[in-house]
Design an enzyme around this catalytic site. Structure first.
Site, PDB file in Angstrom:
ATOM      1  N   GLU A 445       0.838  -1.191   0.000  1.00 31.99           N
ATOM      2  CA  GLU A 445       0.000   0.000   0.000  1.00 31.99           C
ATOM      3  C   GLU A 445       0.878   1.249   0.000  1.00 31.99           C
ATOM      4  O   GLU A 445       1.656   1.480   0.917  1.00 31.99           O
ATOM      5  CB  GLU A 445      -0.884  -0.031   1.255  1.00 31.99           C
ATOM      6  CG  GLU A 445      -1.671   1.223   1.485  1.00 31.99           C
ATOM      7  CD  GLU A 445      -2.291   1.245   2.892  1.00 31.99           C
ATOM      8  OE1 GLU A 445      -2.102   0.288   3.668  1.00 31.99           O
ATOM      9  OE2 GLU A 445      -2.962   2.241   3.194  1.00 31.99           O
ATOM     10  N   ASP A 519      -1.099  -1.190   5.756  1.00 31.95           N
ATOM     11  CA  ASP A 519      -0.972  -0.616   7.093  1.00 31.95           C
ATOM     12  C   ASP A 519      -1.963  -1.232   8.071  1.00 31.95           C
ATOM     13  O   ASP A 519      -3.019  -1.714   7.675  1.00 31.95           O
ATOM     14  CB  ASP A 519      -1.237   0.891   7.036  1.00 31.95           C
ATOM     15  CG  ASP A 519      -0.062   1.644   6.424  1.00 31.95           C
ATOM     16  OD1 ASP A 519       1.044   1.070   6.378  1.00 31.95           O
ATOM     17  OD2 ASP A 519      -0.263   2.790   5.994  1.00 31.95           O
ATOM     18  N   ASP A 521      -4.065   0.134   9.924  1.00 28.28           N
ATOM     19  CA  ASP A 521      -5.074   1.125  10.316  1.00 28.28           C
ATOM     20  C   ASP A 521      -6.354   0.865   9.516  1.00 28.28           C
ATOM     21  O   ASP A 521      -6.437  -0.104   8.767  1.00 28.28           O
ATOM     22  CB  ASP A 521      -4.553   2.553  10.101  1.00 28.28           C
ATOM     23  CG  ASP A 521      -4.182   2.806   8.645  1.00 28.28           C
ATOM     24  OD1 ASP A 521      -4.491   1.952   7.787  1.00 28.28           O
ATOM     25  OD2 ASP A 521      -3.583   3.848   8.364  1.00 28.28           O
ATOM     26  N   ASP A 523      -7.759   2.397   6.996  1.00 31.30           N
ATOM     27  CA  ASP A 523      -7.588   2.401   5.536  1.00 31.30           C
ATOM     28  C   ASP A 523      -6.938   1.109   5.065  1.00 31.30           C
ATOM     29  O   ASP A 523      -7.337   0.524   4.056  1.00 31.30           O
ATOM     30  CB  ASP A 523      -6.704   3.576   5.096  1.00 31.30           C
ATOM     31  CG  ASP A 523      -7.522   4.853   4.976  1.00 31.30           C
ATOM     32  OD1 ASP A 523      -8.759   4.755   5.008  1.00 31.30           O
ATOM     33  OD2 ASP A 523      -6.910   5.929   4.859  1.00 31.30           O
TER      34      ASP A 523
END
Ligand code: 0RA
Length: 655
Positions: A445, A519, A521, A523
């Site tokens: 990403e 990641d 998180d 997103d």
């Protein structure tokens, strides 16, 4: 999740009066303790909960036979599980003769393998079947079991210890506390058997199963009580609408296409069916099949018969109503099933469970039964409900158009790939190896993390494809849009096996490990979910071959002296603290890959000698698709609550 199932029970009809003499006798309990996996699938948490299902299924059988209206499951503070019902009570009369002469029927049911009403009981027309290995198996795998039976005003009791050994004969302990008959089984799972994952029941697992049982058995009251320290909880499930309520429940977080739920039932000699269905405005199909109350996640003959008839009924209606013009092609089944939520539950004698996880119904006779009944009853429903029927047709026509658009988009990608020869995307940093078996593709990403990954990789076997997640992230649309995305096109070219469910060829894939590196998180998990859905939809053989993985970058870091130490997750952190009780430094919660330099990324996440990877299986990918429909659906509230609920441990978003 894959659930291993035990041998299905067979059902034979027997004499009209049920007594101890009718209970067939096979063998003692030693084999169960020697090879528990054969009877309950595993000795992990799945197997542990299987004990509950086994006992509950007996009470459900009693309910199906029409003698029981309430089942109560209690998790007691002392670690035991009690299953209580208000059925007829397991028979307590003594055996008049034979090898079990003098023993009560109850004792035989609990100490002899395969003994029980299912083998010859007239009252048991349809058996739970799959789990029907018998409650004696539960006894064999318990350090203690107490059976209490209320029959005709008397309470009987018998206790067993050490894997099913009777502590004494059955006792009359007095008058029944209540007027009704019934059975209560309290068992203490043997910690020696369940040594690997322990004997603590998981309330959520139990609740989910009990809710399904309540949906499948209209009006049956299913009570769950958690009396364990610090857990206090009481939940009652009871559904007057049965599987109609089940469909509504599955669609709550979605926007339904119309309010009504279509439903019908039928029975012939030895088999019955109940079907309920509704469409939502989403794009995914969820057909949930059950055979004798057992979930058939791999589908089978009942689901096939339903699908075949559904396709033909909707096409017929579409033609006759003018929704589909003469020159237009027939709608495909997948067009019609877009946004469909359906429950297909059948009951039959001697269900055959097949497939990898024994979760596919193999009985051919049920296919024509379901098909025939759906052909007539669903057609009737459509004719009686033209507003709804027309909406179904309209949605299916739109889905067909989208399917054709997606096909054109795929062809365009393919043509482009062909024109540029074997040309690989500019963004791809390929590996040197040409052998797919030892080649890995990291989908990373973001361009900056992509750069770090390029430095961290082993260029011999590891290829890097950076992908800009944001682009995917904002698109609330069908997968055909995803195919127009240049990043996704690069992904298709890099993998090299083509795209689309009919055309994709895993044997042409250039990598046997495709690893999603995103990641930790919200997103990042959104992107993981999207990519998993994409693989599930467009490259399913990659998932089926076990070629799709999720990288596990560490969640925490802390300092030891001058050295930074990375810890994979909460449990690694706890282990670390246990081993270093004097550690005072803070723990950083790592959110992005960007917080590590390339050496750190290599050692924690990419180096095959030190990393951990999560291999994705088909059910998990399918679950990602479900999650995507929540994330992308039109129901803003459930999306919000879903994200809030899962934000604390973002890894939950994947599965
Ligand atoms: C065999 C025969 C009869 C009842 C049962 C089994 C029975 C088993 C279980 C297991 C859990 N709850 C249960 N409730 C009933 C019928 C005996 C009769 O004719 O009265």
């Amino acid at each position: 999740m894959a659930v291993t199932k035990a041998k299905p029970a067979s059902v034979k009809s027997g004499s009209a009066t049920y007594a101890a003499k009718d209970i067939q006798v096979l063998e003692g309990l030693d084999p169960v303790r020697k090879r528990p996996g054969m009877y309950i699938g595993s000795t992990g948490l799945n197997g542990l909960h299987h004990l509950i299902w086994e006992v509950v299924d007996n009470s459900v059988d009693e309910a199906m036979a029409g003698f029981c209206t309430r089942i109560t499951i209690t998790l007691h503070e002392d670690g035991s599980c009690e299953v209580q019902d208000n059925g007829r009570g397991i028979p307590v009369d003594p055996y008049p003769s034979g090898p079990h002469k003098g023993k009560s029927a109850l004792e035989v049911v609990l100490t002899v393998l395969h003994a029980g009403g299912k083998f010859g009981g007239e009252g048991y027309k349809v058996s739970g079947g799959l789990h029907g290995v018998g409650v004696s198996v539960v006894n064999a795998l318990s350090k203690k079991l107490i059976a209490e039976i209320d029959r005709d005003g008397t309470r009987f009791k018998q206790e067993f210890v050490d894997g099913g050994k009777p502590k004494s004969k059955i006792q009359k302990v007095g008058a029944s506390p209540s007027k009704t008959n019934g059975t209560s089984i309290t068992f203490y799972p043997d910690p020696e058997i369940f040594a690997s994952e322990g004997v603590e029941f998981v309330a959520r697992t139990v609740l989910e199963r009990l809710q399904t049982i309540a949906f499948l058995n209209r009006d049956l009251e299913v009570v769950f009580e958690d009396k364990r320290a610090g857990k206090k909880d009481k939940v009652t499930y009871q559904y007057k609408g049965g599987i109609i309520d089940f469909v509504k429940h599955l669609n709550v977080s979605r926007e339904s296409l119309f309010n009504k739920v279509a439903s019908y039932e039928a029975s012939e000699s030895d088999q019955t069916l109940e079907i309920a269905l509704q469409w939502n405005t989403g794009y995914y199909e969820g057909i949930y099949g059950y055979a004798n109350g057992i979930s058939t996640i791999e589908g089978g003959m009942h689901v096939e018969g339903f699908k075949t008839a559904l396709t033909s009924v909707v096409n017929k209606y579409a033609r006759s109503s003018g929704g589909l013009k003469e020159k237009e092609e027939n709608l495909l089944g997948e067009d019609i099933r877009e946004g469909l939520t359906a429950i297909v539950t059948v009951k039959l004698r001697e269900p055959q469970f097949e497939g990898q996880t024994k979760a596919k119904l193999g009985n051919v006779s049920i296919r024509s039964f379901v098909q025939k009944e759906t052909n007539t009853k669903l057609e009737e429903w459509m004719l009686e409900n033209p507003t709804e029927a027309n909406r179904i047709v309209k949605k299916a026509v739109a889905a067909a158009q989208a399917r054709i658009a997606a096909k054109n988009a795929r062809n365009a990608v393919r043509r482009k790939t062909a024109l540029s020869g074997a040309g690989m995307p500019d963004k791809l940093k390929d590996c040197q190896s040409a052998n797919p078996a030892d080649s890995e593709l990291f989908i990373v990403e973001g361009d900056s993390a992509g750069g770090t990954a390029v430095d961290a990789r082993d260029p011999q076997t590891q290829a890097i494809l950076p992908i800009r997640g944001k682009i995917l992230n904002v698109e609330r649309a069908r997968l055909d849009k995803m195919l127009k995305n240049t990043e996704v096109q690069a992904l298709i070219t890099a993998i090299g096996g083509g795209v689309g469910n009919d055309e994709f060829a895993a044997e042409k894939a250039r990598y046997h490990k495709v690893i999603i590196l995103a990641d930790a998180d919200v997103d990042g998990s959104h992107i993981r979910t999207l990519l998993l859905t994409f693989f599930y939809r467009q490259m399913r053989p990659m998932v089926e071959s076990g070629f799709i993985y999720i990288a596990q970058p560490p969640l925490f870091s802390t300092e030891v002296g001058k050295e930074k130490t990375y810890l994979k997750d909460e449990s690694a952190k706890e282990k670390f603290l246990a081993a270093n009780p004097n550690h005072k430094k803070e723990f950083q919660r790592l959110k992005g890959l960007g917080e590590m330099d390339w050496q750190e990324l290599r050692s924690t996440t990419m180096d095959s000698a030190t990393r951990t990877l999560l291999q994705v299986n088909v059910e998990e990918a399918a679950e990602a698709e479900n999650i995507m429909s929540v994330l992308m659906g039109d129901d803003v509230e459930s999306r919000k609550s879903f994200i809030q609920k899962n934000a604390r441990d973002v890894r939950n978003l994947d599965f």
